[in-house]
Design a protein around this motif. Structure first.
Motif, mmCIF file in Angstrom:
data_model
loop_
_atom_site.group_PDB
_atom_site.id
_atom_site.type_symbol
_atom_site.label_atom_id
_atom_site.label_comp_id
_atom_site.label_asym_id
_atom_site.label_seq_id
_atom_site.Cartn_x
_atom_site.Cartn_y
_atom_site.Cartn_z
ATOM 1 N N SER A 84 0.850 -1.190 0.000
ATOM 2 C CA SER A 84 0.000 0.000 0.000
ATOM 3 C C SER A 84 0.887 1.242 0.000
ATOM 4 C CB SER A 84 -0.876 0.008 1.255
ATOM 5 O OG SER A 84 -0.065 0.154 2.409
ATOM 6 N N GLN A 85 0.280 2.381 -0.282
ATOM 7 C CA GLN A 85 1.015 3.642 -0.169
ATOM 8 C C GLN A 85 1.510 3.820 1.259
ATOM 9 O OE1 GLN A 85 -1.607 6.789 -1.476
ATOM 10 N NE2 GLN A 85 -0.933 6.605 -3.607
ATOM 11 N N GLU A 86 0.695 3.453 2.206
ATOM 12 C CA GLU A 86 1.050 3.579 3.627
ATOM 13 C C GLU A 86 2.270 2.729 3.958
ATOM 14 O OE1 GLU A 86 0.841 5.325 7.186
ATOM 15 O OE2 GLU A 86 -0.745 5.668 5.725
ATOM 16 N N ALA A 87 2.329 1.506 3.429
ATOM 17 C CA ALA A 87 3.465 0.619 3.702
ATOM 18 C C ALA A 87 4.752 1.187 3.111
ATOM 19 C CB ALA A 87 3.193 -0.772 3.139
ATOM 20 N N VAL A 88 4.691 1.651 1.868
ATOM 21 C CA VAL A 88 5.876 2.239 1.235
ATOM 22 C C VAL A 88 6.304 3.488 1.999
ATOM 23 C CG1 VAL A 88 6.766 3.333 -0.861
ATOM 24 C CG2 VAL A 88 5.358 1.271 -1.036
ATOM 25 N N ALA A 89 5.348 4.297 2.393
ATOM 26 C CA ALA A 89 5.648 5.516 3.149
ATOM 27 C C ALA A 89 6.332 5.185 4.467
ATOM 28 C CB ALA A 89 4.365 6.301 3.396
ATOM 29 N N HIS A 90 5.840 4.162 5.150
ATOM 30 C CA HIS A 90 6.418 3.755 6.435
ATOM 31 C C HIS A 90 7.874 3.306 6.267
ATOM 32 C CE1 HIS A 90 6.463 2.249 10.536
ATOM 33 N NE2 HIS A 90 6.979 1.119 10.066
ATOM 34 N N ILE A 91 8.121 2.493 5.253
ATOM 35 C CA ILE A 91 9.480 2.001 5.001
ATOM 36 C C ILE A 91 10.414 3.152 4.641
ATOM 37 C CG2 ILE A 91 10.883 0.558 3.475
ATOM 38 C CD1 ILE A 91 8.342 -1.265 3.239
ATOM 39 N N ALA A 92 9.907 4.114 3.839
ATOM 40 C CA ALA A 92 10.732 5.229 3.362
ATOM 41 C C ALA A 92 10.775 6.402 4.344
ATOM 42 C CB ALA A 92 10.211 5.707 2.010
ATOM 43 N N HIS A 93 10.035 6.286 5.450
ATOM 44 C CA HIS A 93 9.997 7.330 6.489
ATOM 45 C C HIS A 93 9.456 8.666 5.969
ATOM 46 C CE1 HIS A 93 12.130 4.656 9.154
ATOM 47 N NE2 HIS A 93 13.037 4.463 8.209
ATOM 48 N N VAL A 94 8.384 8.583 5.184
ATOM 49 C CA VAL A 94 7.678 9.774 4.713
ATOM 50 C C VAL A 94 6.182 9.546 4.927
ATOM 51 C CG1 VAL A 94 9.425 10.438 3.006
ATOM 52 C CG2 VAL A 94 7.559 8.925 2.321
ATOM 53 N N SER A 95 5.381 10.544 4.633
ATOM 54 C CA SER A 95 3.931 10.399 4.793
ATOM 55 C C SER A 95 3.332 9.688 3.566
ATOM 56 C CB SER A 95 3.274 11.765 4.962
ATOM 57 O OG SER A 95 3.346 12.492 3.754
ATOM 58 N N ARG A 96 2.152 9.126 3.781
ATOM 59 C CA ARG A 96 1.425 8.509 2.672
ATOM 60 C C ARG A 96 1.127 9.554 1.603
ATOM 61 N NH1 ARG A 96 -2.979 8.806 0.404
ATOM 62 N NH2 ARG A 96 -3.868 10.130 2.008
ATOM 63 N N GLN A 97 0.856 10.786 2.033
ATOM 64 C CA GLN A 97 0.560 11.864 1.098
ATOM 65 C C GLN A 97 1.760 12.150 0.189
ATOM 66 O OE1 GLN A 97 -0.140 11.861 4.331
ATOM 67 N NE2 GLN A 97 -2.302 12.399 4.588
ATOM 68 N N THR A 98 2.966 11.997 0.715
ATOM 69 C CA THR A 98 4.166 12.195 -0.095
ATOM 70 C C THR A 98 4.231 11.143 -1.190
ATOM 71 O OG1 THR A 98 5.376 13.212 1.720
ATOM 72 C CG2 THR A 98 6.692 12.257 -0.059
ATOM 73 N N ILE A 99 3.972 9.890 -0.847
ATOM 74 C CA ILE A 99 3.976 8.809 -1.850
ATOM 75 C C ILE A 99 2.907 9.083 -2.893
ATOM 76 C CG2 ILE A 99 3.678 6.336 -2.240
ATOM 77 C CD1 ILE A 99 6.300 7.168 -0.743
ATOM 78 N N ASN A 100 1.733 9.501 -2.449
ATOM 79 C CA ASN A 100 0.650 9.813 -3.375
ATOM 80 C C ASN A 100 1.056 10.931 -4.325
ATOM 81 O OD1 ASN A 100 -1.914 11.565 -4.035
ATOM 82 N ND2 ASN A 100 -2.622 9.470 -3.673
ATOM 83 N N ALA A 101 1.669 11.978 -3.811
ATOM 84 C CA ALA A 101 2.083 13.110 -4.647
ATOM 85 C C ALA A 101 3.150 12.687 -5.661
ATOM 86 C CB ALA A 101 2.607 14.246 -3.774
ATOM 87 N N ILE A 102 4.076 11.836 -5.249
ATOM 88 C CA ILE A 102 5.105 11.359 -6.179
ATOM 89 C C ILE A 102 4.472 10.497 -7.258
ATOM 90 C CG2 ILE A 102 7.192 9.956 -6.416
ATOM 91 C CD1 ILE A 102 7.851 10.763 -3.485
ATOM 92 N N GLU A 103 3.594 9.580 -6.866
ATOM 93 C CA GLU A 103 2.925 8.710 -7.842
ATOM 94 C C GLU A 103 2.147 9.517 -8.879
ATOM 95 O OE1 GLU A 103 0.382 5.822 -5.996
ATOM 96 O OE2 GLU A 103 2.057 4.615 -5.272
ATOM 97 N N ASN A 104 1.585 10.634 -8.467
ATOM 98 C CA ASN A 104 0.757 11.445 -9.355
ATOM 99 C C ASN A 104 1.529 12.586 -10.017
ATOM 100 O OD1 ASN A 104 -1.979 10.259 -9.147
ATOM 101 N ND2 ASN A 104 -1.600 10.595 -6.975
ATOM 102 N N ASP A 105 2.851 12.485 -10.010
ATOM 103 C CA ASP A 105 3.730 13.465 -10.667
ATOM 104 C C ASP A 105 3.512 14.889 -10.175
ATOM 105 O OD1 ASP A 105 4.858 11.414 -12.206
ATOM 106 O OD2 ASP A 105 3.313 11.627 -13.742
ATOM 107 N N LYS A 106 3.181 15.023 -8.898
ATOM 108 C CA LYS A 106 2.992 16.353 -8.321
ATOM 109 C C LYS A 106 4.169 16.754 -7.447
ATOM 110 C CE LYS A 106 -1.973 16.148 -8.528
ATOM 111 N NZ LYS A 106 -3.236 16.298 -7.855
ATOM 112 N N TYR A 107 5.077 15.811 -7.225
ATOM 113 C CA TYR A 107 6.245 16.076 -6.386
ATOM 114 C C TYR A 107 7.388 15.203 -6.857
ATOM 115 C CZ TYR A 107 9.274 16.005 -2.254
ATOM 116 O OH TYR A 107 10.349 16.084 -1.404
ATOM 117 N N ASP A 108 8.543 15.794 -7.058
ATOM 118 C CA ASP A 108 9.748 15.048 -7.408
ATOM 119 C C ASP A 108 10.574 14.883 -6.139
ATOM 120 O OD1 ASP A 108 9.027 14.981 -10.081
ATOM 121 O OD2 ASP A 108 10.183 16.775 -10.583
#
Length: 95
Positions: free
Chosen positions: A15-39
């Protein structure tokens, strides 16, 4: 910058939450990266690649965004050139 995070994450059942937890960022950060809104910064890009068992080069495609940016720059210049030329005092010489 386009990426394969969503695709690889889903293939691995994460899940986005799982990736975020492993990478030590928020789920919203993963979502923004996936949607090309944040590099992401380089350290996060490497952490995401490690998490998703791939390389940064495979995970991110910076070239696709450059082509879009150039198209947008050309469109912007064509749309606003008369305004820019007026401000620069070049309107008559460019017509």
């Amino acid at each position: 910058m386009e990426n394969k995070i969503r695709q690889l994450r889903r293939e691995q059942g994460l899940s986005q939450e799982a990736v975020a937890h492993i990478a030590h960022v928020s789920r919203q950060t993963i979502n923004a990266i996936e949607n090309d809104k944040y590099d992401p910064e380089l350290t996060l890009a490497f952490k995401l690649a490690e998490t998703l068992k791939t390389t940064v080069d495979e995970l991110f495609d910076y070239r696709s965004n450059q082509a879009k940016r150039k198209e947008n720059d050309v469109f912007w210049c064509e749309k606003y050139k008369c305004v820019l030329w007026k401000k620069a005092g070049l309107e008559s010489s460019q017509s």
